[in-house]
Design a protein around this motif. Structure first.
Motif, PDB file in Angstrom:
ATOM      1  N   GLY A 265       0.874  -0.831  -0.130  1.00  0.00           N
ATOM      2  CA  GLY A 265       0.294  -0.147   0.114  1.00  0.00           C
ATOM      3  C   GLY A 265       1.099   1.387   0.336  1.00  0.00           C
ATOM      4  N   TRP A 266       1.955   1.549   0.978  1.00  0.00           N
ATOM      5  CA  TRP A 266       2.986   2.075   0.681  1.00  0.00           C
ATOM      6  C   TRP A 266       3.928   2.923  -0.460  1.00  0.00           C
ATOM      7  N   ILE A 267       4.111   1.640  -1.024  1.00  0.00           N
ATOM      8  CA  ILE A 267       4.408   1.319  -2.693  1.00  0.00           C
ATOM      9  C   ILE A 267       3.770   2.447  -3.184  1.00  0.00           C
ATOM     10  N   TRP A 268       2.514   1.808  -3.373  1.00  0.00           N
ATOM     11  CA  TRP A 268       1.494   1.894  -4.311  1.00  0.00           C
ATOM     12  C   TRP A 268       1.654   3.783  -3.907  1.00  0.00           C
ATOM     13  N   THR A 269       1.001   3.791  -3.055  1.00  0.00           N
ATOM     14  CA  THR A 269       0.637   5.245  -3.204  1.00  0.00           C
ATOM     15  C   THR A 269       2.064   6.339  -3.395  1.00  0.00           C
ATOM     16  N   GLY A 270       3.186   5.720  -2.841  1.00  0.00           N
ATOM     17  CA  GLY A 270       4.415   6.738  -3.495  1.00  0.00           C
ATOM     18  C   GLY A 270       4.866   6.703  -4.708  1.00  0.00           C
ATOM     19  N   VAL A 271       3.883   5.420  -5.338  1.00  0.00           N
ATOM     20  CA  VAL A 271       4.163   5.538  -6.900  1.00  0.00           C
ATOM     21  C   VAL A 271       3.072   5.649  -7.723  1.00  0.00           C
ATOM     22  N   ASP A 328      20.270 -15.033   9.569  1.00  0.00           N
ATOM     23  CA  ASP A 328      19.619 -14.234   9.893  1.00  0.00           C
ATOM     24  C   ASP A 328      18.654 -13.383   9.469  1.00  0.00           C
ATOM     25  N   TRP A 329      17.476 -13.797   7.908  1.00  0.00           N
ATOM     26  CA  TRP A 329      16.621 -13.333   7.637  1.00  0.00           C
ATOM     27  C   TRP A 329      15.772 -14.067   8.361  1.00  0.00           C
ATOM     28  N   ASN A 330      15.500 -15.782   8.756  1.00  0.00           N
ATOM     29  CA  ASN A 330      14.096 -16.293   9.353  1.00  0.00           C
ATOM     30  C   ASN A 330      14.484 -15.158  11.003  1.00  0.00           C
ATOM     31  N   ARG A 331      15.484 -14.859  11.194  1.00  0.00           N
ATOM     32  CA  ARG A 331      15.472 -14.445  12.989  1.00  0.00           C
ATOM     33  C   ARG A 331      14.671 -12.749  12.836  1.00  0.00           C
ATOM     34  N   TYR A 332      15.236 -12.309  11.661  1.00  0.00           N
ATOM     35  CA  TYR A 332      14.287 -11.302  11.200  1.00  0.00           C
ATOM     36  C   TYR A 332      12.992 -10.880  11.311  1.00  0.00           C
ATOM     37  N   ILE A 333      12.367 -12.135  10.683  1.00  0.00           N
ATOM     38  CA  ILE A 333      10.544 -12.605  10.091  1.00  0.00           C
ATOM     39  C   ILE A 333      10.316 -13.133  11.460  1.00  0.00           C
ATOM     40  N   ARG A 334      11.383 -13.533  12.649  1.00  0.00           N
ATOM     41  CA  ARG A 334      10.607 -13.830  13.736  1.00  0.00           C
ATOM     42  C   ARG A 334      10.438 -12.781  14.665  1.00  0.00           C
ATOM     43  N   GLU A 335      11.455 -11.805  14.318  1.00  0.00           N
ATOM     44  CA  GLU A 335      10.858 -10.268  15.845  1.00  0.00           C
ATOM     45  C   GLU A 335      10.145  -9.577  14.989  1.00  0.00           C
ATOM     46  N   LYS A 336      10.040  -9.637  13.972  1.00  0.00           N
ATOM     47  CA  LYS A 336       8.596  -9.262  12.561  1.00  0.00           C
ATOM     48  C   LYS A 336       7.306  -9.360  12.664  1.00  0.00           C
ATOM     49  N   SER A 337       7.679 -11.054  13.381  1.00  0.00           N
ATOM     50  CA  SER A 337       6.232 -11.436  13.160  1.00  0.00           C
ATOM     51  C   SER A 337       5.298 -10.874  13.456  1.00  0.00           C
ATOM     52  N   GLN A 338       4.652  -9.991  14.237  1.00  0.00           N
ATOM     53  CA  GLN A 338       3.499  -9.490  14.513  1.00  0.00           C
ATOM     54  C   GLN A 338       3.125  -7.806  12.831  1.00  0.00           C
ATOM     55  N   THR A 339       4.135  -7.301  13.102  1.00  0.00           N
ATOM     56  CA  THR A 339       4.155  -6.245  12.452  1.00  0.00           C
ATOM     57  C   THR A 339       5.451  -6.333  11.287  1.00  0.00           C
ATOM     58  N   ALA A 340       5.172  -6.865  10.441  1.00  0.00           N
ATOM     59  CA  ALA A 340       6.642  -7.743  10.061  1.00  0.00           C
ATOM     60  C   ALA A 340       6.846  -6.456   8.828  1.00  0.00           C
ATOM     61  N   LEU A 341       7.285  -5.238   9.275  1.00  0.00           N
ATOM     62  CA  LEU A 341       7.868  -3.950   9.218  1.00  0.00           C
ATOM     63  C   LEU A 341       7.330  -3.330  10.199  1.00  0.00           C
ATOM     64  N   THR A 342       8.672  -2.134  10.346  1.00  0.00           N
ATOM     65  CA  THR A 342       7.862  -1.014  11.204  1.00  0.00           C
ATOM     66  C   THR A 342       7.790  -0.167  10.173  1.00  0.00           C
ATOM     67  N   THR A 343       6.723   0.949  11.360  1.00  0.00           N
ATOM     68  CA  THR A 343       5.939   2.917  11.045  1.00  0.00           C
ATOM     69  C   THR A 343       6.935   2.714   9.748  1.00  0.00           C
ATOM     70  N   GLY A 344       8.460   3.385  10.005  1.00  0.00           N
ATOM     71  CA  GLY A 344       9.654   4.117   9.904  1.00  0.00           C
ATOM     72  C   GLY A 344       9.655   3.204   8.283  1.00  0.00           C
ATOM     73  N   LYS A 345       9.650   2.063   8.440  1.00  0.00           N
ATOM     74  CA  LYS A 345      10.573   1.364   7.084  1.00  0.00           C
ATOM     75  C   LYS A 345       8.903   2.047   6.354  1.00  0.00           C
ATOM     76  N   LEU A 346       7.740   0.608   5.741  1.00  0.00           N
ATOM     77  CA  LEU A 346       6.728   1.679   5.669  1.00  0.00           C
ATOM     78  C   LEU A 346       6.906   3.161   4.487  1.00  0.00           C
ATOM     79  N   VAL A 347       6.893   3.781   5.531  1.00  0.00           N
ATOM     80  CA  VAL A 347       7.286   5.527   5.463  1.00  0.00           C
ATOM     81  C   VAL A 347       8.275   5.197   3.990  1.00  0.00           C
ATOM     82  N   SER A 348       9.040   5.157   4.961  1.00  0.00           N
ATOM     83  CA  SER A 348      10.169   5.390   4.109  1.00  0.00           C
ATOM     84  C   SER A 348       9.861   4.507   2.678  1.00  0.00           C
ATOM     85  N   LEU A 349       9.565   3.440   2.726  1.00  0.00           N
ATOM     86  CA  LEU A 349       8.969   2.381   1.396  1.00  0.00           C
ATOM     87  C   LEU A 349       8.536   3.256   0.480  1.00  0.00           C
TER      88      LEU A 349
END
Length: 492
Positions: A265-271, A328-349
């Motif tokens: 959604g954020w990427i399409w908004t940017g586009v 590293d990727w599997n650990r990242y996904i586990r850490e972000k399992s509830q919110t896959a990406l942080t709000t800051g990263k979503l906005v940056s996308l």
């Protein structure tokens, strides 16, 4: 869904509103502005009278900086006054290079007289903003007149001429790029190079004359073409849209791998916001102000968006490479399992998608406006649709192939593509700022011009690119050494 999209769009444009500023749109009283700016000229005259030319030059620079903010207002009131002020500013610059007190004083006093004449209403009121839509023949004529001044070693008039050419470039670049991407790239490079040669101390008239003569030679055959085909229109969209497409596809593929629906959604908004702002800006240039008036600001916008996008691409490239380790990727996904990406990263996308599309979108729409008078409407629409279809097919293939790749190759390939775009956006961004006159140009004959990487023979644009490459190599070596040590430790 509609409310969420509107909210994202509002946030995105609010963030970007702080980063993009177009001085040409600022309103004000031109006579008052020039009187205020003239205070710096008065101080420079006092310092020059005392023989302190170094401080006088620094003080004059304050006038020059202020002038860049108010010049469009002066041009809107009187194109003749604008031309006379610019001409006298060139004489001041030349006088300072000679370091002769009497000539510096004379040039500053003549500039003050012209400023005073404009402020007191001595120039006829006639708008200078709508006097463009130049043909390529007109642009070549500007170059020929500038060449004559270079041959006569008239530095101030030659500098005025090449600046006029730079400001007028936006009117003809669409005609040039429709016929030859390489000639378009060479033209933008040479406009910067010639200005650097003329402002050198002493000016390099011989090389400047050779470069402008070469520029006239490769542009002249393009001026004879007065009708374009649908394929010319299609190639503009394909050529300009490919870089933005690569950025957007890399972002889309990434969020698909992370199974994050909000990221899309954020990427399409940017586009969409990038496309919208590009079209609005291009329409303003077409119907409200002239291409010549907007030329300098277009280079500034292209430059800053390119630099900002390069910084964000650099971070993304590093992040993608760091996730190429499956653990590293599997650990990242586990850490972000509830919110896959942080709000800051979503906005940056979304911001990154906006910058990529906006930078290329503005250029594309302006190119189409430039060639619209020389192509049938049906051919223009057919060409646009063909270009869009080819870009769509490329996007589908990239996503399809990308998602089929195993995790490690996917991140490795993505990081390489994104790093390449970072290198190219860096070169393009700095080069645009040079074209706008914000960043100086020091010619580097030993560095080749490579369009694929946006590498130009200029130290100011090439050094940051070289530093990025060496930094990337150093990071890879350090990570490789650490990995080997870790493997050795585990085996022991």
């Amino acid at each position: 869904m509609g409310q969420n999209l509107l909210l994202k769009l509002s946030i995105l444009l609010l963030i970007l509103g702080f980063g993009i500023h177009t001085p040409a749109m600022a309103a004000g009283n031109s006579s008052e502005d020039i009187l205020k700016a003239d205070e710096s000229v008065d101080r420079a005259i006092d310092l020059a009278s005392q023989g302190n030319l170094a401080e006088a030059e620094k003080t004059y620079d304050q006038f020059n900086k202020t002038w860049r903010k108010i010049e469009e207002g002066v041009k809107a009131d009187s194109a003749i006054a604008y031309r006379d002020i610019e001409s006298n500013m060139g004489k001041v610059v030349y006088a300072f290079t000679l370091k002769k007190q009497d000539q510096v004083l004379q040039a500053l006093q003549e500039l003050k007289a012209v400023n005073g004449k404009f402020a007191s209403g001595g120039y006829p009121k006639e708008a200078g903003l709508k006097k463009d839509n130049l043909s390529l023949d007109d642009f070549i004529l500007i170059l020929q007149k500038t060449k004559k001044e270079i041959e006569e070693k008239n530095q101030s008039a030659a500098l005025e001429g090449i600046k006029n050419a730079s400001d007028s470039w936006l009117s003809v670049e669409g005609v040039v790029v429709a016929q030859s991407a390489s000639v378009y790239s060479d033209s933008e490079r040479d406009l910067v190079v010639i200005q650097a040669m003329l402002t050198a101390n002493p000016p390099n008239f011989a090389k400047a004359n050779k470069t402008i003569d070469n520029m006239i030679t490769y542009l002249t055959p393009l001026a004879s073409k007065n009708q374009y085909t649908y394929w010319d229109a299609a190639m503009i969209l394909i050529r300009e849209g490919l870089e933005a497409l690569l950025v957007v596809i890399a972002l889309m593929s990434f969020v698909k791998k992370s199974a994050d629906s909000k990221g899309k959604g954020w990427i399409w908004t940017g586009v969409l916001s990038g496309l919208g702002v590009s079209i609005i800006l291009a329409l303003i240039v077409k119907f409200v102000i002239s291409s010549g008036a907007f030329g300098n600001n277009n280079a500034l916008i292209g430059g800053w968006t390119g630099v900002f996008a390069a910084v964000m691409l650099l971070y993304m490239s590093y992040w993608l490479h760091s996730q190429s380790n499956i653990a590293d990727w599997n650990r990242y996904i586990r850490e972000k399992s509830q919110t896959a990406l942080t709000t800051g990263k979503l906005v940056s996308l979304g911001v990154l998608a906006f910058l990529a599309v906006f930078r290329e979108g503005t250029e594309t729409v302006l190119f189409y406006i430039g060639m619209a008078s020389q192509i049938k409407l049906q051919s223009l629409l057919v060409g646009f649709l063909i270009g869009a279809a080819i870009l769509g097919l490329l996007a589908y293939l990239m996503v399809f192939v990308g998602l089929k790749l195993p995790l490690r190759p996917f991140f490795m390939v993505s990081s390489i593509i994104v790093f390449y775009l970072c290198i190219k956006f860096t070169g393009m961004g700095i080069h645009s700022l040079q074209l706008a006159g914000l960043v100086p140009t020091t010619n580097a004959p030993g560095i080749p011009n490579i369009e694929f990487f946006a590498l130009y023979s200029s130290w100011e644009s090439a050094i940051p690119q070289i530093v990025l490459v060496f930094a990337a190599i150093l990071i890879l070596l350090i990570k490789n050494i650490k990995s080997k040590k870790l493997i050795t430790a585990n085996n022991n």
